[in-house]
Scaffold this motif. Structure first.
Motif, mmCIF file in Angstrom:
data_model
loop_
_atom_site.group_PDB
_atom_site.id
_atom_site.type_symbol
_atom_site.label_atom_id
_atom_site.label_comp_id
_atom_site.label_asym_id
_atom_site.label_seq_id
_atom_site.Cartn_x
_atom_site.Cartn_y
_atom_site.Cartn_z
ATOM 1 N N LEU A 136 7.193 2.672 0.167
ATOM 2 C CA LEU A 136 7.604 2.032 1.418
ATOM 3 C C LEU A 136 6.401 1.751 2.308
ATOM 4 C CD1 LEU A 136 10.840 3.993 2.442
ATOM 5 C CD2 LEU A 136 10.588 2.031 0.907
ATOM 6 N N ILE A 137 6.476 0.617 2.999
ATOM 7 C CA ILE A 137 5.468 0.243 3.991
ATOM 8 C C ILE A 137 6.182 -0.006 5.302
ATOM 9 C CG2 ILE A 137 3.622 -1.353 4.610
ATOM 10 C CD1 ILE A 137 3.545 -2.233 1.671
ATOM 11 N N GLU A 138 5.714 0.646 6.345
ATOM 12 C CA GLU A 138 6.336 0.499 7.657
ATOM 13 C C GLU A 138 5.388 -0.215 8.612
ATOM 14 O OE1 GLU A 138 8.031 3.436 11.195
ATOM 15 O OE2 GLU A 138 7.711 4.202 9.166
ATOM 16 N N GLY A 139 5.889 -1.232 9.307
ATOM 17 C CA GLY A 139 5.093 -1.930 10.307
ATOM 18 C C GLY A 139 4.695 -3.337 9.889
ATOM 19 N N GLN A 140 4.692 -4.239 10.857
ATOM 20 C CA GLN A 140 4.398 -5.647 10.558
ATOM 21 C C GLN A 140 2.970 -5.839 10.061
ATOM 22 O OE1 GLN A 140 5.883 -8.533 13.527
ATOM 23 N NE2 GLN A 140 6.879 -6.813 14.546
ATOM 24 N N ARG A 141 2.008 -5.248 10.755
ATOM 25 C CA ARG A 141 0.611 -5.434 10.355
ATOM 26 C C ARG A 141 0.356 -4.882 8.963
ATOM 27 N NH1 ARG A 141 -4.809 -2.776 13.161
ATOM 28 N NH2 ARG A 141 -6.325 -4.006 12.000
ATOM 29 N N GLU A 142 0.903 -3.722 8.685
ATOM 30 C CA GLU A 142 0.702 -3.106 7.383
ATOM 31 C C GLU A 142 1.296 -3.973 6.268
ATOM 32 O OE1 GLU A 142 1.494 -1.612 10.115
ATOM 33 O OE2 GLU A 142 0.340 0.247 10.328
ATOM 34 N N ILE A 143 2.466 -4.544 6.521
ATOM 35 C CA ILE A 143 3.089 -5.419 5.522
ATOM 36 C C ILE A 143 2.234 -6.665 5.303
ATOM 37 C CG2 ILE A 143 5.109 -6.865 5.033
ATOM 38 C CD1 ILE A 143 6.782 -4.726 6.554
ATOM 39 N N GLN A 144 1.728 -7.235 6.384
ATOM 40 C CA GLN A 144 0.866 -8.407 6.264
ATOM 41 C C GLN A 144 -0.397 -8.093 5.462
ATOM 42 O OE1 GLN A 144 0.391 -9.211 10.431
ATOM 43 N NE2 GLN A 144 2.118 -10.623 10.527
ATOM 44 N N LEU A 145 -1.007 -6.927 5.722
ATOM 45 C CA LEU A 145 -2.215 -6.544 4.991
ATOM 46 C C LEU A 145 -1.907 -6.265 3.516
ATOM 47 C CD1 LEU A 145 -4.023 -4.261 7.601
ATOM 48 C CD2 LEU A 145 -4.690 -6.558 6.868
ATOM 49 N N ALA A 146 -0.736 -5.693 3.249
ATOM 50 C CA ALA A 146 -0.344 -5.452 1.857
ATOM 51 C C ALA A 146 -0.210 -6.773 1.110
ATOM 52 C CB ALA A 146 0.960 -4.671 1.810
#
Length: 262
Positions: A32-42
């Motif tokens: 799981l990835i939480e957060g908009q920035r983290e998802i964008q970086l992923a």
């Protein structure tokens, strides 16, 4: 659009397992990835996003679709469900399910003159996250974790790296495997240790280089000290003889970058 309102939903229970259990992450090949920035970086780091769950009073469907970037499953969830899954106190209302990547040493792609950070058995996710953030800031060629204490997709590591887990080239292996890998690539090994060491600023880091750091409590194992091309030390003028591992790594990394003209 699919909606889930109950935290007792079997699918939500399986996601809780992904948050809590390394075995669940390993068996499913997802995390799981939480957060908009983290998802964008992923996404930028080449991670495949399978599903996005969002809280409608914090994000619109359009915003979530833009974050997804392509046609994937999007699920609207209730606040009860979100609070069951969310790991952070500060909330952004969005969680993604992503596929794990292989972190094998053999998969690392290095240039002709790489600069690498190697961390042996980092114990605290916060320290590992800080190391990854420093590596990202310096645009290192790779970060290698020797004898990792937990899997790299542990939510503590995802959170503390602030998305830099996804922006670095990362590999893991045993100390023996990592040393053999570095030697096979003719990479000079500089080990940060108190024993039989030379001041770090006297060394040349302009050729293929691995900077190796250990834990604050015990430092590097003898195996690393024996394998080192040179053991290095950061001279200290106060009463203590060590500092936070991420701070020490940053000093070494940016000296190497300075020598390389960056």
């Amino acid at each position: 659009m699919k909606q889930i309102t109950s935290a007792q939903n079997p699918f939500i229970k399986s996601l809780v397992q992904l948050q809590e259990k390394a075995k669940a992450r390993r068996l499913s090949g997802t995390f799981l990835i939480e957060g908009q920035r983290e998802i964008q970086l992923a996404r930028k780091g080449g991670y495949e996003i399978e599903t996005i769950l969002f809280l409608p009073d914090m994000l619109t469907e359009t915003e979530v679709k833009n974050l997804a970037g392509r046609q994937i499953e999007i699920i609207e969830i209730s606040r009860e469900v979100y609070q069951k899954l969310a790991y952070r106190d500060t909330t952004e209302g969005v969680i993604a399910i992503a596929k794990s990547k292989s972190l094998e040493l053999a998969d690392l792609q290095l240039g002709d003159n790489p600069l690498l950070l190697v961390a042996e058995a980092p114990e605290k996710p916060g320290n590992l996250g800080a190391l990854l953030r420093t590596a990202d800031a310096a645009n290192l060629d790779a970060v290698i974790i020797a004898n990792p204490k937990s899997d790299m997709y542990n939510p503590n590591i995802v959170r503390s790296s602030v998305g830099c887990l996804f922006t670095n080239n990362i590999a893991t292996g045993t100390t023996e495997e990592v040393i053999a890998y570095l030697k096979s690539k003719n990479i000079t090994i500089y080990c940060a240790t108190l024993q039989d060491s030379t001041s770090y600023h006297t060394q040349d880091y302009t050729t293929p280089t691995a900077l190796v750091v250990g834990t604050e409590a015990t430092g590097l194992t003898q195996e690393w000290r024996d394998a080192a091309t040179k053991n290095i030390i950061i001279p200290m003028q106060g009463e203590i003889d060590s500092m936070n591992v991420s701070v020490a790594a940053a000093i070494l990394i940016f000296e190497a970058k300075r020598q390389r003209g960056f």
